[in-house]
Motif scaffolding. Structure first.
Motif, PDB file in Angstrom:
ATOM      1  N   PHE A 103       0.824  -1.199   0.000  1.00  0.00           N
ATOM      2  CA  PHE A 103       0.000   0.000   0.000  1.00  0.00           C
ATOM      3  C   PHE A 103       0.861   1.251   0.000  1.00  0.00           C
ATOM      4  O   PHE A 103       2.019   1.250   0.410  1.00  0.00           O
ATOM      5  CB  PHE A 103      -0.970   0.030   1.189  1.00  0.00           C
ATOM      6  N   THR A 104       0.265   2.327  -0.493  1.00  0.00           N
ATOM      7  CA  THR A 104       0.898   3.641  -0.498  1.00  0.00           C
ATOM      8  C   THR A 104      -0.008   4.605   0.243  1.00  0.00           C
ATOM      9  O   THR A 104      -1.213   4.668  -0.037  1.00  0.00           O
ATOM     10  CB  THR A 104       1.113   4.151  -1.936  1.00  0.00           C
ATOM     11  N   SER A 105       0.551   5.348   1.174  1.00  0.00           N
ATOM     12  CA  SER A 105      -0.223   6.318   1.946  1.00  0.00           C
ATOM     13  C   SER A 105       0.016   7.721   1.398  1.00  0.00           C
ATOM     14  O   SER A 105       1.164   8.103   1.138  1.00  0.00           O
ATOM     15  CB  SER A 105       0.194   6.260   3.423  1.00  0.00           C
ATOM     16  N   THR A 106      -1.077   8.484   1.222  1.00  0.00           N
ATOM     17  CA  THR A 106      -0.973   9.859   0.728  1.00  0.00           C
ATOM     18  C   THR A 106      -1.693  10.799   1.698  1.00  0.00           C
ATOM     19  O   THR A 106      -2.877  11.095   1.521  1.00  0.00           O
ATOM     20  CB  THR A 106      -1.595   9.992  -0.678  1.00  0.00           C
ATOM     21  N   GLN A 133      -5.288   9.153   2.018  1.00  0.00           N
ATOM     22  CA  GLN A 133      -5.715   8.164   1.037  1.00  0.00           C
ATOM     23  C   GLN A 133      -4.749   6.998   1.041  1.00  0.00           C
ATOM     24  O   GLN A 133      -3.539   7.183   1.123  1.00  0.00           O
ATOM     25  CB  GLN A 133      -5.780   8.800  -0.351  1.00  0.00           C
ATOM     26  N   ILE A 134      -5.306   5.793   0.975  1.00  0.00           N
ATOM     27  CA  ILE A 134      -4.506   4.583   0.886  1.00  0.00           C
ATOM     28  C   ILE A 134      -4.761   3.937  -0.475  1.00  0.00           C
ATOM     29  O   ILE A 134      -5.904   3.698  -0.854  1.00  0.00           O
ATOM     30  CB  ILE A 134      -4.890   3.577   1.992  1.00  0.00           C
ATOM     31  N   ASP A 135      -3.702   3.699  -1.207  1.00  0.00           N
ATOM     32  CA  ASP A 135      -3.781   2.933  -2.452  1.00  0.00           C
ATOM     33  C   ASP A 135      -3.096   1.603  -2.177  1.00  0.00           C
ATOM     34  O   ASP A 135      -1.908   1.571  -1.820  1.00  0.00           O
ATOM     35  CB  ASP A 135      -3.071   3.673  -3.589  1.00  0.00           C
ATOM     36  N   GLY A 136      -3.854   0.511  -2.312  1.00  0.00           N
ATOM     37  CA  GLY A 136      -3.291  -0.781  -1.941  1.00  0.00           C
ATOM     38  C   GLY A 136      -3.549  -1.863  -2.968  1.00  0.00           C
ATOM     39  O   GLY A 136      -4.296  -1.678  -3.932  1.00  0.00           O
ATOM     40  N   SER A 137      -2.911  -2.989  -2.731  1.00  0.00           N
ATOM     41  CA  SER A 137      -3.112  -4.152  -3.596  1.00  0.00           C
ATOM     42  C   SER A 137      -2.893  -5.420  -2.790  1.00  0.00           C
ATOM     43  O   SER A 137      -2.200  -5.421  -1.768  1.00  0.00           O
ATOM     44  CB  SER A 137      -2.146  -4.111  -4.788  1.00  0.00           C
TER      45      SER A 137
END
Length: 197
Positions: A103-106, A133-137
């Motif tokens: 995941f990437t935290s913004t 915002q969290i972008d994850g996989s």
């Protein structure tokens, strides 16, 4: 989380109501306030998702004569390497996934840079508005957590969600996502959770 409480000692004035507060990462939330007590022992179900780690509950019992007594209980939640998305009344609709989590935290806070005459650098003005915002996989495997069909249904019906991952992060907001299934052995689930009230 099931919370079990004995509400009074035989030699004390009986408790007639209680308050329960939950503290996670320094943020305190109300579970129940002025909950009437009708028995000496009962269970309250806290359906709002906790986090991986220590969750502190403060129980305040209020007796017939108005006296209040606090009791503190630490509960430790262990989620291993799983991540969760919950939605619905009481956050009771849940999907989980764990394979190759990433995941990437913004995190952002409102800011304006104002250029002015006779200054080399602009003036920075900071606002109260913030966003996270969290972008994850995750890789979804058969018989390991939620299925691609369950995830699809979750995304179609989700309202406000609670996102949790093994780091202890917990975000309430809106979710979008997609599932890529190149074969029957695995599927790639990518998602974005934007913090919202």
């Amino acid at each position: 989380t099931d919370l079990k409480f004995a509400t009074s000692d035989p030699f004390e004035v009986a408790a007639v109501a209680l308050n329960i507060m939950r503290t996670i990462d320094g943020v305190t939330e109300t579970i129940v306030a002025g909950y009437p007590i009708t028995d000496s022992e009962f269970t309250i179900l806290d359906t709002t998702p906790t986090i991986h780690g220590t969750n502190t509950y403060t129980v305040t019992t209020i007796s017939e004569d108005g006296a209040a007594t606090d009791a503190v209980q630490d509960l430790v939640t262990t989620e291993g390497s799983w991540a969760f998305l919950s939605t619905g009344d009481g956050y009771t609709s849940i999907i989980n996934f764990y394979g190759k989590l990433g995941f990437t935290s913004t995190p952002q806070r409102s800011i304006s840079l104002i250029p002015t005459a006779e200054r080399t650098l602009p003036i920075a003005l900071f606002g109260e508005n913030r966003s996270s915002q969290i972008d994850g996989s995750a890789t979804i495997f058969p018989r390991k957590g939620s299925t691609p069909a369950e995830i699809e249904q979750f995304l179609l019906t989700a309202t406000k969600v609670c996102y949790r991952d093994p780091s202890g992060r917990r975000i309430f907001g809106a979710v979008t996502g997609s599932i890529d299934s190149p074969n029957t052995k695995s599927a790639l689930f990518t998602y974005t959770v934007a913090e919202a009230s």
